[in-house]
Every structure is written in structure tokens, then in C-alpha cells.
Design a protein around this motif. Structure first.
Motif, short mmCIF file in Angstrom:
data_model
loop_
_atom_site.label_atom_id
_atom_site.label_comp_id
_atom_site.label_asym_id
_atom_site.label_seq_id
_atom_site.Cartn_x
_atom_site.Cartn_y
_atom_site.Cartn_z
N ARG A 185 0.84 -1.40 -0.04
CA ARG A 185 0.16 0.07 0.19
C ARG A 185 0.82 1.01 0.08
O ARG A 185 0.49 2.24 -0.32
CB ARG A 185 -0.92 0.13 1.25
N GLU A 186 2.18 1.02 0.34
CA GLU A 186 2.72 2.31 0.28
C GLU A 186 4.15 2.18 -0.92
O GLU A 186 4.30 1.04 -1.27
CB GLU A 186 3.81 2.24 1.67
N PRO A 187 4.58 3.16 -1.36
CA PRO A 187 5.65 3.14 -2.27
C PRO A 187 6.88 2.00 -1.71
O PRO A 187 7.21 2.13 -0.38
CB PRO A 187 6.28 4.39 -2.46
N ALA A 188 7.18 1.17 -2.83
CA ALA A 188 8.25 0.01 -2.24
C ALA A 188 9.35 -0.12 -3.22
O ALA A 188 9.24 0.43 -4.52
CB ALA A 188 7.25 -1.25 -2.12
N PRO A 189 10.63 -0.45 -2.94
CA PRO A 189 11.64 -0.79 -3.82
C PRO A 189 11.27 -1.99 -4.49
O PRO A 189 10.50 -3.05 -4.34
CB PRO A 189 12.71 -0.81 -2.81
N LEU A 190 12.35 -2.26 -5.60
CA LEU A 190 12.18 -3.27 -6.29
C LEU A 190 12.38 -4.64 -5.55
O LEU A 190 11.74 -5.70 -6.09
CB LEU A 190 13.21 -3.34 -7.60
N HIS A 191 13.41 -4.63 -4.57
CA HIS A 191 13.30 -5.95 -4.05
C HIS A 191 12.40 -6.32 -3.14
O HIS A 191 12.05 -7.33 -2.71
CB HIS A 191 14.74 -5.83 -2.90
N ALA A 192 11.38 -5.25 -2.64
CA ALA A 192 10.14 -5.70 -1.84
C ALA A 192 9.38 -6.41 -3.01
O ALA A 192 8.68 -7.55 -2.35
CB ALA A 192 9.60 -4.43 -1.44
N ALA A 193 9.30 -6.13 -4.14
CA ALA A 193 8.44 -6.87 -5.19
C ALA A 193 9.02 -8.25 -5.32
O ALA A 193 8.36 -9.28 -5.60
CB ALA A 193 8.28 -5.89 -6.44
N ALA A 222 8.10 6.68 -7.51
CA ALA A 222 7.92 7.56 -6.12
C ALA A 222 8.88 8.24 -5.44
O ALA A 222 8.98 8.86 -4.55
CB ALA A 222 7.17 6.82 -5.13
N GLY A 223 10.30 8.08 -6.33
CA GLY A 223 11.22 8.63 -5.52
C GLY A 223 12.13 7.86 -4.59
O GLY A 223 11.68 6.69 -4.09
N GLU A 224 13.63 8.10 -4.53
CA GLU A 224 14.53 7.25 -3.49
C GLU A 224 14.17 5.71 -3.81
O GLU A 224 14.53 4.81 -3.20
CB GLU A 224 14.10 7.70 -2.11
N GLY A 225 14.05 5.29 -5.20
CA GLY A 225 14.08 4.04 -5.50
C GLY A 225 12.71 3.32 -5.26
O GLY A 225 12.93 1.89 -5.31
N ASN A 226 11.85 3.61 -4.97
CA ASN A 226 10.46 3.40 -4.57
C ASN A 226 9.55 3.40 -5.95
O ASN A 226 9.66 4.65 -6.55
CB ASN A 226 9.86 3.91 -3.20
N TYR A 227 8.58 2.56 -5.95
CA TYR A 227 7.69 2.69 -6.95
C TYR A 227 6.42 2.38 -6.57
O TYR A 227 5.92 1.63 -5.37
CB TYR A 227 8.08 1.50 -7.97
N GLN A 228 5.32 2.94 -6.86
CA GLN A 228 3.81 2.24 -6.51
C GLN A 228 3.12 2.38 -8.04
O GLN A 228 3.25 2.98 -8.87
CB GLN A 228 3.43 3.25 -5.57
#
Length: 662
Positions: A185-193, A222-228
Motif C-alpha cells: 500500500r506504500e511506495p516500495a523498492p524493487l527488492h520488496a516486489a 515515487a522517488g528514492e528507488g521506490n515505486y507504486q
């Protein structure tokens, strides 16, 4: 820069409300801060729910526009007051044409106009169409003529375009990556996916898949390596991971939420402070998200255990996280759905009651605590029964029923003494002291606090000791023993700082400010109250309202009446938003005093009458001060003129005060 999200939200509203020039402020895609199903603020967005309460409960000088697909829900349940709903028709044709051109769609004016009209100006549909044309290397003219795409123009065009892109342009790996990001539900980095996806895919392929999703506007950086994901895309991805088998898709979704929870637990263990070094809500962000993910996975027992094992309730209470806790505990309801043990259910209801009381939801608080109390009584858990009695007493005390509150506290005290629960005994004694304060029984109040302090020190409960020192300091301050009161407050401040209790620290700083004020040391009073306000804005909004009221008194004594008025107006808005009726009464009293000093007798009388009515109803110890203000006004006007003014003002008092507040 160091403000919490909650404080930023409050500061933002106050800045908008205090702006010299009215502005139109637009918050686009506000639904990204809201739960997709309920419309309530997401757990890790503290202050958003309270901010929604504020803009719905009072007018703002600026106009605020929220674009959202869900109706925003605050922390309190009341109908729309100042918030109004407007159906958005979509982009105008010229705006849609401009968007398409910016997205690289080349076509004549009529072709672009046709697209915008068919999409009803839906911005995301236009974005998806531009993505489809670019990836298929199609001109708009060819797109219109090709019968393959004819079905895209019927029904929900945005959904149709998304459906086509998902099924025709994404390969299986890209779909899995899209699904994985949709779990967060929050912007997450690639390694979270990647934690969601089965291992085995090459790093280069994963990066290529990420680039493909970004290029087609299905994923946003979403910035700082995060995506949403856009909310529409996230909802779609979760419903289409396994096509044609709803049960299998549901199972995959639940399993993915479990993996997300495990990812957050791993992040907490490797990148965040250990339990003994946690000092702020940010230190517990991954644990909060893990609890939420376990609830989405319907593994409520794991979520509950995680909260208990990490003292999430106690820590977030100390750090001002009431709204976050309320959401997490609400996710556990009803306990029957996960076969919670009876005492677990009681603990959940009890904590929900405490949270609702802190957020001003008194009816809900009473219902939850009474439900917990019935379970404890049935299970024979006498110690926890006494704690629920203590909490129930605080609810009744806060709504003005002091005698009923005293009965509950006395019941709790008897049980604790019988069961040898020294902590519960000291808590009940402290609460009884508060009731005596309201009833004007100062000598008995002091005795209760001294007994409580002795027990807290005996058992080594530093938090209880600090709270009781604060209460004793207030008694001594009222008795004119200011030096001794200050000594107690300084001791309390040291304790709260040692135990990292920021809520208690803010409370004590505010009390020290009041002590300096009554001694006429206005500069010192302002310094302490300013420090208290900064902290309480961050962790204790209800307390911030009380401190603003005290700060207003200081400014009024300094002759800075406009600053005082600003403090009172902000305090009053917080009092009302938080359901702090005693705080509201005290603020109205001070508001009345301010206008009395300015000889604006109608507003002064209206405010003082409202204050007296509220404080009398609550049996507040401050009710006599409202009467003192009325007596001062009567003396200044004379009996006859006062009576005439009261006849004119009394029935219109709420309207007069409302107009005075602008």
C-alpha cells in the motif's frame, strides 16, 4: 524538516487557515492516502484522518480541493459539514488534447478531440491509450480503423485499455511483477516486489520488466528507488493475477500478503533499531506494515501476536500513534472471525476503548470497554477487570459524570487491593485524585496522589511515578506552593525523558509553563509552552489544544491580544475536533476574558455563557472561573445593563461566538 507527518498535516491546515490571501489548494490523487475500501486514512499516514476531521468541522480561509475516488473518512463519525462532494466530469476537450500531445500522440485536431470525447476526459484512460499507441507503434488513425480495438470504446474505457495492455502487451513475468507491487500500500523498492515473486528470474530480466511497466505508465516512480501503482492498476492487478479461477486468485493474493509481511519483518530486523533502542514511530514502520499485511492475509493471530510481542500498543501510545493503533486494532474485528481466545478479544476491546476515548469518540469508547469488562468478569480475570473499570471511569469522568466515575474507580481499587495488584491500585488512586479535583476536595486529592506516588516508587513504575508527580505539582500550584510544584514537575520531566515518553514530556513542559505564568514570569512561561506545543503537536493533539489555550493566556497578559486570539481560535478548533469538551469550555472562558478586556461586551458575554454551560455540565473544577468572568462583566456593566445584555445575547450566544471566530 523534523516534523512528523501528523504535525505536518496540522501545521499545513493552520497555515492555510491563517493565510492573509485566500488560495485554492489542490491535492491530486488524494485516494493514495486512503484505504481503498473504507476511505479512512492509511495506518502509516498519521494526522491525515485528524486533518480530514478539521476541514470538515470548521471553515477554512483557503479552499481545499481533494481529487479522490473514495469519500475521505476522518477519525470521527459525523456527516459532511464543511466538506462538499462534486462530481468531476473529466478533462475538458482542450485539456485532454494538450495531455495527449504531451504524451507524444501525433494526430489532427479532430482525431484528438474524438479520443478525448470517447474517454470522457478521463486522464488515466488517455495516458493508457498513449502508452498503447507508443508500444504498438500505431498512429491514431490506424488505431481507429483497426477492428481489433473497436471493443475498447464500449463501457469503462480506462478499464478496457488496462485490460488490453495487461493481456496483450505484458508477458507472464511482467504481470507477476505488477501483481507483486500491488500488494504494497506504500511506495516500495524493487527488492520488496522481488520478495513476492518466486525466485529464479534473472536480475537483468527483472530490471527490464520494471522498465516496461514504467514505460507503459502502469507503475510510477515515487522517488528514492521506490515505486507504486495507480490505485486503478493495483485493484486490477490483484483481481487478475490468476485468470478464470477466483478461488486460486484469492489464495495467491493471501499468500502474497504473507510474503510481504515477512519482507517487512526482515527489514525491521536488519535495518531498524532493536526493541530497546526504538524511540520514534518511524522505528516501527516495518512492524506496522507487517501487522497490516498479516491482516490482509487473514492471519490475524500472527498480526495480534506481532503487536503484543513488540509492545506496539504501548510504544505508539507514548509517541502519539493513536490513529494508527485504532486502524490496526479495528482490522482484528470481530475477534470471532479468527477464533481469538476470550481474553485476547477482551484485550482488543479494552485497547480500542482507550484509543476511542483518546480520540474523543466517547460512545464507542464506553461500548468497547463495557464489552471487555463483561468478558473479564465472565472469565474471572479480576486484575484485567479492574483495569477496564479504571478505563470506564475515565470515560465517565470525561463526559462529566464524576460520581459514576468515582464508583468505577473505587470498584477498581477494591479489586486491586484484594488481588494484590499494586500497579492497578496506584492507578486507581491516581484516578480518584482526579475526581476529587473536579469535586473541589483538594486535601483528599493530595492524599490519593501521595499514596499512588509511594506505590509507584515501591514497584519501580517510572511512568506512573512521572504522571503522579505531574498531578501533585498541579495540586501544589493551585495551593500557591509554586516552588514545590516546580520541583515535582522537574522530577517528572527527567523521568519522561529517561523513559522516552514524549507524550508525558510534552504534558510536563506545559505544566511548567503554567507554573511560570501564575508567578508572573511571562517570558519563561512562553518558552516552556512553546517547547510543549512543538512536542504536543507531534504526539498529543488533544494536549496541543490545551497548551495553545495556556499560551493564549500568556500572550493576553503580555498585551499581544491578536496573538492570544490566534491561539484561542486554533485551540478551539482542536478541542472540538478531539471531542475535548472541557478544553473547549476553558478556551471559550479565555476567549470571553479577552473580549472583556477589549470591552466588547456582547462577544465576551456570549463566550462566557457558553463556557459556563459546558463546564457546569462536565462538573469541571474550572466551572467557577467561568462564573468569575461573568461576575467581572456584571460588575463592570452594572446589574441592570448586564441583565439587559444577557437577555439579548443568551439565545444567540453560539452564533455570536461563531461570527467572532470568523
Amino acid at each position: 524538516a523534523n516534523l512528523s507527518l501528523q504535525n505536518q498535516a496540522l501545521a499545513l491546515f493552520n497555515a492555510l487557515n491563517g493565510a492573509e490571501d485566500a488560495r485554492l489548494i489542490i491535492f491530486d490523487q488524494f485516494e493514495n492516502l486512503l484505504d481503498w475500501q473504507s476511505g479512512h486514512a492509511l495506518a502509516d499516514r498519521p494526522g491525515v484522518g485528524e486533518w480530514i476531521d478539521a476541514i470538515n468541522s470548521q471553515p477554512c480561509r483557503c479552499r481545499i480541493l481533494l481529487t479522490t475516488r473514495q469519500w475521505p473518512q476522518g477519525t470521527r463519525e459525523y456527516p459532511p459539514t464543511y466538506m462538499q462532494e462534486y462530481f468531476v466530469r473529466g478533462l475538458e476537450v482542450d485539456e485532454g488534447i494538450e495531455l495527449l500531445r504531451k504524451l507524444g500522440v501525433e494526430a489532427d485536431e479532430q482525431g484528438l478531440r474524438t479520443v478525448v470525447e470517447r474517454c470522457a476526459g478521463h486522464a488515466f484512460a488517455l495516458t493508457l491509450l498513449a502508452s498503447l499507441l507508443r508500444n504498438r507503434h500505431l498512429s491514431l488513425a490506424t488505431f481507429f480503423q483497426d477492428p481489433t480495438y473497436a471493443q475498447l470504446w464500449s463501457g469503462n474505457i480506462a478499464r478496457n485499455l488496462l485490460d488490453y495492455i495487461y493481456k496483450q502487451q505484458l508477458d507472464a513475468d511482467q504481470r507477476r511483477l505488477l501483481f507483486a507491487f500491488s500488494i504494497y500500500r506504500e511506495p516500495a523498492p524493487l527488492h520488496a516486489a522481488q520478495a513476492i515473486i518466486e525466485e529464479g528470474e534473472a536480475v537483468s530480466k527483472v530490471q527490464s520488466d520494471l522498465d516496461a511497466l514504467l514505460s507503459q505508465h502502469l507503475l510510477q516512480a515515487a522517488g528514492e528507488g521506490n515505486y507504486q501503482l495507480h490505485a486503478i492498476v493495483a485493484n486490477y492487478a490483484q483481481g487478475h493475477f490468476i485468470e478464470g479461477d477466483e478461488r486460486a486468485n484469492r489464495a495467491a493474493l493471501l499468500a502474497a500478503h504473507v510474503k510481504a509481511a515477512q519482507y517487512y519483518l526482515q527489514q525491521s530486523e536488519t535495518h531498524y533499531p532493536p526493541p530497546e533502542r526504538r524511540q520514534h514511530m518511524s522505528d516501527m514502520e516495518p512492524l506496522i506494515e507487517a501487522v497490516w499485511q498479516y491482516c490482509q492475509a487473514e492471519q490475524w493471530q500472527e498480526a495480534y501476536g506481532l503487536m503484543e510481542d513488540n509492545s506496539i500498543y504501548r510504544n505508539l501510545k507514548n509517541w502519539g500513534g493513536d490513529a494508527i493503533l485504532l486502524e490496526l486494532y479495528t482490522l482484528l474485528l470481530p475477534p470471532e472471525k479468527w477464533q481469538a481466545e476470550r481474553l485476547q478479544a477482551a484485550h482488543i476491546y479494552n485497547n480500542l476503548g482507550v484509543l476511542c476515548r483518546a480520540l474523543g469518540r466517547m460512545q464507542q469508547a464506553r461500548e468497547y470497554i463495557e464489552r471487555a469488562l463483561r468478558i473479564y468478569e465472565k472469565e474471572g480475570d479480576r486484575v484485567d477487570e479492574s483495569w477496564s473499570l479504571n478505563h470506564l471511569g475515565r470515560v465517565y469522568s470525561q463526559i462529566g459524570n464524576k460520581e459514576q466515575a468515582r464508583e468505577y474507580y473505587e470498584q477498581a481499587l477494591r479489586i486491586c487491593q484484594e488481588e494484590g495488584d499494586r500497579l492497578g491500585e496506584a492507578t486507581a488512586l491516581n484516578n480518584l485524585g482526579w475526581v476529587c479535583n473536579a469535586l473541589g476536595q483538594t486535601e483528599q486529592e493530595q492524599k490519593y496522589y501521595e499514596q499512588a506516588l509511594s506505590i509507584f516508587r515501591e514497584i519501580g513504575d517510572r511512568g506512573g511515578e512521572g504522571s503522579t508527580l505531574n498531578n501533585l505539582g498541579r495540586v501544589l500550584n493551585d495551593l500557591g506552593q509554586h516552588a514545590k510544584a516546580q520541583e515535582y514537575y522537574e522530577q517528572a520531566l527527567d523521568i519522561f525523558r529517561e523513559t522516552n515518553n514524549r507524550r508525558g514530556e510534552g504534558w510536563t513542559l506545559s505544566n511548567l509553563g503554567k507554573t511560570y505564568y501564575v508567578q508572573g514570569q511571562l517570558d519563561e512561561a512562553r518558552t516552556y509552552l512553546d517547547r510543549a506545543l512543538r512536542m504536543r503537536r507531534e504526539v498529543d493533539r488533544r494536549g496541543a489544544g490545551r497548551t495553545l489555550n495556556n499560551l493564549g493566556e500568556v500572550y493576553a497578559s503580555m498585551g499581544q491580544r491578536e496573538r492570544a486570539r490566534e491561539c484561542y481560535e486554533e485551540a478551539l478548533s482542536i478541542n472540538r475536533a478531539m471531542g475535548d469538551r472541557e478544553g473547549e469550555g476553558k478556551t471559550l472562558r479565555n476567549f470571553g476574558r479577552l473580549y472583556l478586556a477589549e470591552r466588547n461586551y456582547s462577544i465576551a458575554l456570549a463566550a462566557l455563557l457558553l463556557a459556563q454551560r459546558l463546564l457546569d455540565e462536565l462538573q469541571s473544577p474550572y466551572r467557577y472561573s467561568a462564573q468569575e468572568g461573568l461576575d467581572a462583566l456584571r460588575q463592570e456593566l452594572g446589574e441592570k445593563q448586564f441583565a439587559e445584555l444577557r437577555t439579548k445575547v443568551e439565545l444567540k450566544a453560539p452564533q455570536i461566538v461563531k461570527e467572532a471566530l470568523g
